[in-house]
Design a protein around this motif. Structure first.
Motif, PDB file in Angstrom:
ATOM      1  N   ASP A 196       9.259   5.671  -8.755  1.00 55.95           N
ATOM      2  CA  ASP A 196      10.702   5.690  -8.995  1.00 55.95           C
ATOM      3  C   ASP A 196      11.225   4.246  -9.062  1.00 55.95           C
ATOM      4  O   ASP A 196      10.571   3.298  -8.637  1.00 55.95           O
ATOM      5  CB  ASP A 196      11.420   6.494  -7.908  1.00 55.95           C
ATOM      6  CG  ASP A 196      11.200   5.955  -6.520  1.00 55.95           C
ATOM      7  OD1 ASP A 196      12.148   5.377  -5.974  1.00 55.95           O
ATOM      8  OD2 ASP A 196      10.067   6.098  -5.992  1.00 55.95           O
ATOM      9  N   ALA A 197      12.422   4.080  -9.606  1.00 58.72           N
ATOM     10  CA  ALA A 197      12.986   2.741  -9.846  1.00 58.72           C
ATOM     11  C   ALA A 197      13.181   1.960  -8.551  1.00 58.72           C
ATOM     12  O   ALA A 197      12.932   0.750  -8.500  1.00 58.72           O
ATOM     13  CB  ALA A 197      14.311   2.861 -10.593  1.00 58.72           C
ATOM     14  N   LYS A 198      13.622   2.636  -7.512  1.00 60.75           N
ATOM     15  CA  LYS A 198      13.862   1.962  -6.233  1.00 60.75           C
ATOM     16  C   LYS A 198      12.550   1.424  -5.652  1.00 60.75           C
ATOM     17  O   LYS A 198      12.488   0.292  -5.167  1.00 60.75           O
ATOM     18  CB  LYS A 198      14.512   2.950  -5.257  1.00 60.75           C
ATOM     19  CG  LYS A 198      15.028   2.340  -4.004  1.00 60.75           C
ATOM     20  CD  LYS A 198      15.770   3.380  -3.165  1.00 60.75           C
ATOM     21  CE  LYS A 198      16.385   2.770  -1.948  1.00 60.75           C
ATOM     22  NZ  LYS A 198      17.103   3.747  -1.133  1.00 60.75           N
ATOM     23  N   SER A 199      11.504   2.230  -5.720  1.00 62.75           N
ATOM     24  CA  SER A 199      10.201   1.799  -5.204  1.00 62.75           C
ATOM     25  C   SER A 199       9.640   0.635  -6.010  1.00 62.75           C
ATOM     26  O   SER A 199       9.021  -0.278  -5.456  1.00 62.75           O
ATOM     27  CB  SER A 199       9.211   2.958  -5.207  1.00 62.75           C
ATOM     28  OG  SER A 199       9.616   3.950  -4.300  1.00 62.75           O
ATOM     29  N   ARG A 200       9.856   0.647  -7.331  1.00 63.77           N
ATOM     30  CA  ARG A 200       9.381  -0.459  -8.168  1.00 63.77           C
ATOM     31  C   ARG A 200      10.111  -1.757  -7.809  1.00 63.77           C
ATOM     32  O   ARG A 200       9.507  -2.826  -7.764  1.00 63.77           O
ATOM     33  CB  ARG A 200       9.567  -0.127  -9.648  1.00 63.77           C
ATOM     34  CG  ARG A 200       8.502   0.829 -10.184  1.00 63.77           C
ATOM     35  CD  ARG A 200       8.515   0.845 -11.701  1.00 63.77           C
ATOM     36  NE  ARG A 200       9.830   1.197 -12.230  1.00 63.77           N
ATOM     37  CZ  ARG A 200      10.190   2.405 -12.671  1.00 63.77           C
ATOM     38  NH1 ARG A 200       9.302   3.371 -12.676  1.00 63.77           N
ATOM     39  NH2 ARG A 200      11.395   2.624 -13.120  1.00 63.77           N
ATOM     40  N   CYS A 219       0.836  -1.215   0.000  1.00 59.23           N
ATOM     41  CA  CYS A 219       0.000   0.000   0.000  1.00 59.23           C
ATOM     42  C   CYS A 219       0.868   1.262   0.000  1.00 59.23           C
ATOM     43  O   CYS A 219       0.527   2.238  -0.669  1.00 59.23           O
ATOM     44  CB  CYS A 219      -0.925   0.007   1.204  1.00 59.23           C
ATOM     45  SG  CYS A 219      -2.243  -1.221   1.114  1.00 59.23           S
ATOM     46  N   LEU A 220       1.960   1.232   0.733  1.00 60.32           N
ATOM     47  CA  LEU A 220       2.835   2.399   0.786  1.00 60.32           C
ATOM     48  C   LEU A 220       3.593   2.623  -0.522  1.00 60.32           C
ATOM     49  O   LEU A 220       3.877   3.759  -0.895  1.00 60.32           O
ATOM     50  CB  LEU A 220       3.849   2.255   1.934  1.00 60.32           C
ATOM     51  CG  LEU A 220       3.277   2.320   3.346  1.00 60.32           C
ATOM     52  CD1 LEU A 220       4.350   1.953   4.365  1.00 60.32           C
ATOM     53  CD2 LEU A 220       2.729   3.710   3.620  1.00 60.32           C
ATOM     54  N   LEU A 221       3.911   1.555  -1.230  1.00 57.48           N
ATOM     55  CA  LEU A 221       4.733   1.665  -2.437  1.00 57.48           C
ATOM     56  C   LEU A 221       3.926   1.742  -3.725  1.00 57.48           C
ATOM     57  O   LEU A 221       4.481   2.063  -4.776  1.00 57.48           O
ATOM     58  CB  LEU A 221       5.688   0.465  -2.522  1.00 57.48           C
ATOM     59  CG  LEU A 221       6.737   0.369  -1.422  1.00 57.48           C
ATOM     60  CD1 LEU A 221       7.450  -0.971  -1.497  1.00 57.48           C
ATOM     61  CD2 LEU A 221       7.716   1.511  -1.521  1.00 57.48           C
ATOM     62  N   ASP A 222       2.636   1.462  -3.680  1.00 57.85           N
ATOM     63  CA  ASP A 222       1.822   1.431  -4.901  1.00 57.85           C
ATOM     64  C   ASP A 222       1.842   2.737  -5.676  1.00 57.85           C
ATOM     65  O   ASP A 222       1.843   2.723  -6.905  1.00 57.85           O
ATOM     66  CB  ASP A 222       0.373   1.072  -4.570  1.00 57.85           C
ATOM     67  CG  ASP A 222       0.101  -0.400  -4.776  1.00 57.85           C
ATOM     68  OD1 ASP A 222       0.900  -1.074  -5.453  1.00 57.85           O
ATOM     69  OD2 ASP A 222      -0.909  -0.894  -4.247  1.00 57.85           O
ATOM     70  N   ASN A 223       1.835   3.847  -5.013  1.00 59.37           N
ATOM     71  CA  ASN A 223       1.721   5.140  -5.698  1.00 59.37           C
ATOM     72  C   ASN A 223       3.065   5.737  -6.090  1.00 59.37           C
ATOM     73  O   ASN A 223       3.099   6.764  -6.764  1.00 59.37           O
ATOM     74  CB  ASN A 223       0.959   6.131  -4.822  1.00 59.37           C
ATOM     75  CG  ASN A 223      -0.464   5.662  -4.588  1.00 59.37           C
ATOM     76  OD1 ASN A 223      -1.060   5.021  -5.450  1.00 59.37           O
ATOM     77  ND2 ASN A 223      -0.998   5.959  -3.422  1.00 59.37           N
TER      78      ASN A 223
END
Length: 139
Positions: free
Chosen positions: A73-77, A66-70
């Protein structure tokens, strides 16, 4: 037919064997009953621990998803891909079948994947402070 003194002696002599056999049978039955009860209690306790652990991992993964869905950036993906991998391992977990083939191996793979996700995301893997609760809560 009347009992002779030899028959009475045999009955007395064999009573020890008969009582030993009866005692063994009663002890075996009682041991089996207590063993089943103890096994059931141990199984329920161990099963609850395993389910709590898997539920913790699932909650961890769901929260991070839920925190990373929005974030795009490459690191978050990369983090999201790791979290999705953990979730894909947890979702088919056999909660209803404790005798499922490969249950222990799957549990070990989930633990390993959890540690990998924590490592990639630089999150500490020791959550004992968070999971045991606080005795200082005011409510």
């Amino acid at each position: 037919m009347a009992l002779t003194s030899g028959d009475s002696f045999d009955r007395i002599f064999l009573a020890d064997n008969r009582f030993q056999a009866e005692g063994y049978r009663e002890g075996f039955d009682e041991g089996t009953r207590l063993g089943m009860l103890e096994g059931r209690t141990h199984g329920a306790s161990h099963g609850a621990r395993v389910c709590a652990e898997v539920s913790f991992y699932y909650g961890f993964a769901l929260t991070w998803k839920c925190l990373l869905d929005n974030k795009m950036d490459a690191k978050s993906r990369k983090h999201l891909k790791c979290v999705d991998g953990l979730m894909s391992m947890i979702q088919p977990f056999p909660y209803e079948n404790p005798q499922a083939e490969g249950l222990l191996e799957n549990m070990q793979k989930i633990r390993t994947k959890f540690r990998q996700v924590c490592s990639v995301m630089s999150v500490p893997t020791d959550f004992s402070d968070y999971t045991r609760g606080s005795s200082q809560m005011s409510f």
